[in-house]
Design a protein around this motif. Structure first.
Motif, PDB file in Angstrom:
ATOM      1  N   GLY A 513      26.691  57.278 -32.251  1.00  0.00           N
ATOM      2  CA  GLY A 513      27.661  57.521 -31.188  1.00  0.00           C
ATOM      3  C   GLY A 513      29.085  57.161 -31.533  1.00  0.00           C
ATOM      4  N   MET A 514      29.343  56.686 -32.756  1.00  0.00           N
ATOM      5  CA  MET A 514      30.686  56.288 -33.164  1.00  0.00           C
ATOM      6  C   MET A 514      31.329  57.376 -34.017  1.00  0.00           C
ATOM      7  N   ASP A 515      32.642  57.503 -33.917  1.00  0.00           N
ATOM      8  CA  ASP A 515      33.375  58.500 -34.698  1.00  0.00           C
ATOM      9  C   ASP A 515      33.610  58.060 -36.131  1.00  0.00           C
ATOM     10  N   ARG A 516      33.640  56.747 -36.350  1.00  0.00           N
ATOM     11  CA  ARG A 516      33.900  56.218 -37.687  1.00  0.00           C
ATOM     12  C   ARG A 516      33.088  54.952 -37.894  1.00  0.00           C
ATOM     13  N   GLN A 517      32.974  54.556 -39.152  1.00  0.00           N
ATOM     14  CA  GLN A 517      32.166  53.390 -39.465  1.00  0.00           C
ATOM     15  C   GLN A 517      32.895  52.093 -39.121  1.00  0.00           C
ATOM     16  N   ILE A 518      32.089  51.068 -38.912  1.00  0.00           N
ATOM     17  CA  ILE A 518      32.621  49.743 -38.621  1.00  0.00           C
ATOM     18  C   ILE A 518      33.362  49.197 -39.841  1.00  0.00           C
ATOM     19  N   THR A 519      34.529  48.612 -39.592  1.00  0.00           N
ATOM     20  CA  THR A 519      35.243  47.848 -40.616  1.00  0.00           C
ATOM     21  C   THR A 519      35.527  46.470 -40.027  1.00  0.00           C
ATOM     22  N   MET A 520      36.251  45.657 -40.764  1.00  0.00           N
ATOM     23  CA  MET A 520      36.594  44.339 -40.242  1.00  0.00           C
ATOM     24  C   MET A 520      37.584  44.429 -39.079  1.00  0.00           C
ATOM     25  N   LYS A 521      38.342  45.509 -39.008  1.00  0.00           N
ATOM     26  CA  LYS A 521      39.344  45.643 -37.948  1.00  0.00           C
ATOM     27  C   LYS A 521      38.990  46.701 -36.915  1.00  0.00           C
ATOM     28  N   GLU A 522      38.144  47.637 -37.283  1.00  0.00           N
ATOM     29  CA  GLU A 522      37.764  48.709 -36.362  1.00  0.00           C
ATOM     30  C   GLU A 522      36.282  48.569 -36.032  1.00  0.00           C
ATOM     31  N   TYR A 523      36.000  48.387 -34.765  1.00  0.00           N
ATOM     32  CA  TYR A 523      34.622  48.200 -34.312  1.00  0.00           C
ATOM     33  C   TYR A 523      34.608  48.306 -32.796  1.00  0.00           C
ATOM     34  N   PRO A 524      33.476  48.615 -32.194  1.00  0.00           N
ATOM     35  CA  PRO A 524      33.403  48.661 -30.727  1.00  0.00           C
ATOM     36  C   PRO A 524      33.712  47.288 -30.145  1.00  0.00           C
TER      37      PRO A 524
END
Length: 548
Positions: A513-524
């Motif tokens: 359901g996410m547009d992009r993968q989790i990073t250290m700064k980008e996450y739900p």
């Protein structure tokens, strides 16, 4: 509010219940977990009048595994110096954090939301399926409310933690707070209580003060002497006694510690000076090394040339070869390359084959092979990831406030727990944080009362210096510590799922359901996403194992 003027709500562990604010999070009355997991939720309550000594009884097949604690309020004068947009609040005030035993029941001050922390240590065998946990609230023998939570136990056991985790253990802070002489019998007793608490919360590597750790100490100042190695100096010859270190290792073994990180051999922020070392000289104790001594000086080199071979013999004779890690200096930056290089060359020569870890963010240290196992800050990890470093670690501290995960008071608990998913996604092998129990003001200039000062003398955001509070009977847990434990359990659950279906499918489920993968700064950012993610993982584990 109900007709009797008393209101209750079941909430997840990720809600911070502020006494002076409305509850906005949705009720949560059902969840799943794995065997061997420590599962927590909250009972929030509010009364229109003062009620003291509320009794809360548990009725459940899981009763003997269930603990109730009151979520206390801690003062926060310095939430932080910088904030991004993902903060619960930024004003000073009282923040929910310590978890107190319900000795005399819970109190309900009028028109304040308060909470009880409900924790279930799910056994590793036998228990499975949906189990109801009924919380029955009475006051003075009169029934007030009843709430039911359903915990569905998946018949698979949470695997052992693979991550190496250190949250720096400050033995001197324990002695200072309780007024015990360092290495006295009461001090050793307190140390064991705190080490066991750390292990219970996922700390499996213990900072070991061969000599007083040169950490967060003002230039020219010193911390109380906490030196495990007794030293006798006779001219240019040194004799070393390892008996206290042996006692430390045995204590750690009793508590379940797996690894030992030997405290830094050189001062913080550049490795320019020597740590504080005390020796017996002509029958009297003297400080023989400290700020006045250059790290690469001939005297300190002579000392290390004599000490390190004996330390290696101790390690080998006690079967610790695969359990020890070493440090050179903490958080060197680009201008410290020369001093760090000179210092590292001294210890590397004697400790060939042993792993070295240092917290730093300049990738030049790795490229120049000065650090064999770098520990970059979470907001500086990408250049290290790009180099494909095996067994990579990360850390966070006061400086990691912009977008990345952390555990400050002002941050939502989801921002604490998301680290588990990030550790899994980056396939990290270790995590470091500097303050399990730092009870001094910044630079260790004075002891503080952690129940009144939660910011190390308005230096670090509240929640950064320590994870547990020093109670009269031993360490008092915090909601931050319990939520961080859940983060580590998330990583372990994802690792179990990977073992069952492979890494690619597990990453796909994590990012569903996410547009992009989790990073250290980008996450739900939401608690709901984290809770639903764990439900997806648990259901998939159940489906895969039932089909076999």
């Amino acid at each position: 509010m109900s007709p009797n003027g008393f209101e209750t709500r079941l909430l997840s562990s990720l809600t911070k219940v502020f006494a002076d604010d409305a509850l906005r999070d949705k009720p949560v009355n059902r969840a799943s977990c794995l065997r061997g997991e420590v599962f927590s939720f909250q009972l929030a309550y509010r009364s229109d009048r003062l009620l003291k000594g509320l009794r809360i009884e548990v009725e459940s097949p899981l009763k003997k595994y269930t603990t109730l604690r009151e979520v206390g309020l801690a003062p926060c004068e310095f939430p932080g110096a910088h904030f991004d947009e993902h903060a619960l609040r930024t004003a000073p005030g009282l923040y929910p954090d310590p978890l107190y035993a319900l000795v005399r029941g819970a109190d309900a001050p009028p028109d304040q939301w308060r909470a009880v922390w409900v924790q279930v240590r799910v056994p590793v065998r036998r228990v499975q399926g949906p189990k109801q946990i009924v919380l029955r609230i009475t006051h003075g023998g009169r029934f007030i409310a009843r709430k039911t939570f359903t915990l569905d136990v998946i018949a698979q056991t949470l695997p052992k933690q693979k991550l190496i985790h250190t949250s720096w253990f400050h033995a001197d802070c324990i002695a200072s707070h309780y007024g015990d002489a360092v290495w006295s019998r009461p001090h050793w007793k307190r140390i064991e209580q705190f080490v066991c608490s750390a292990v219970d919360h996922g700390v499996n590597m213990l900072l070991t003060p061969l000599f007083t750790p040169p950490l967060d100490t003002e230039v020219g100042g010193e911390r109380p002497t906490t030196q495990l190695i007794d030293v006798v100096k006779e001219g240019n010859t040194y004799r070393f006694d390892f008996r206290r270190l042996r006692r430390w290792v045995k204590l750690a073994d009793r508590c379940g510690v797996q690894y030992f990180e030997m405290a830094h051999f050189f001062t913080q922020w550049g490795a320019a000076h020597c740590p504080k070392i005390v020796a017996r000289v002509k029958g009297r104790k003297r400080r023989i090394f400290g700020w006045k001594d250059r790290s690469a000086g001939a005297k300190y080199r002579t000392f290390l040339d004599q000490f390190l071979p004996q330390l290696v013999r101790f390690i080998r004779s006690n079967g610790l070869e695969r359990r020890v890690y070493f440090h050179v200096s903490d958080e060197p930056s680009s201008e410290h390359l020369a001093s760090y290089s000179a210092a590292a060359s001294i210890v590397h020569a004697h400790l060939e084959g042993f792993p070295f870890i240092d917290a730093l963010s300049d990738v030049d240290y790795y490229d120049r092979r000065l650090v064999r196992q770098p520990v970059p800050a979470s907001n500086h990890i990408e250049p290290f990831v790009e180099r494909g470093i095996k067994n990579l670690w990360t850390y966070y501290c006061v400086s990691q406030w912009d977008q990345v995960a952390n555990r400050f008071f002002y941050m939502p608990s989801a921002r604490n727990r998301i680290l588990g998913a990030q550790l899994y996604k980056y396939d990290l092998s270790g995590f470091l944080q500097w303050g399990f129990n730092f009870y001094y003001a910044q630079y260790s200039t004075r002891p503080i009362n952690p129940f009144l000062e939660t910011d190390a003398g308005r230096a670090f955001p509240s929640g950064d210096p320590f994870m547990v509070y020093p109670g009269n009977e031993g360490p008092i847990d915090s909601i931050r510590g319990e939520v961080f434990r859940e983060a580590l359990q998330d990583q372990r659950a994802l690792q179990l799922l990977e073992k069952l279906q492979g890494r690619d499918k597990t990453l796909a489920l994590l990012h569903r359901g996410m547009d992009r993968q989790i990073t250290m700064k980008e996450y739900p950012r939401s608690a709901e996403w984290l809770l639903s993610m764990r439900e997806r993982v648990n259901k998939r584990i159940a489906a895969l194992t039932q089909a076999r």
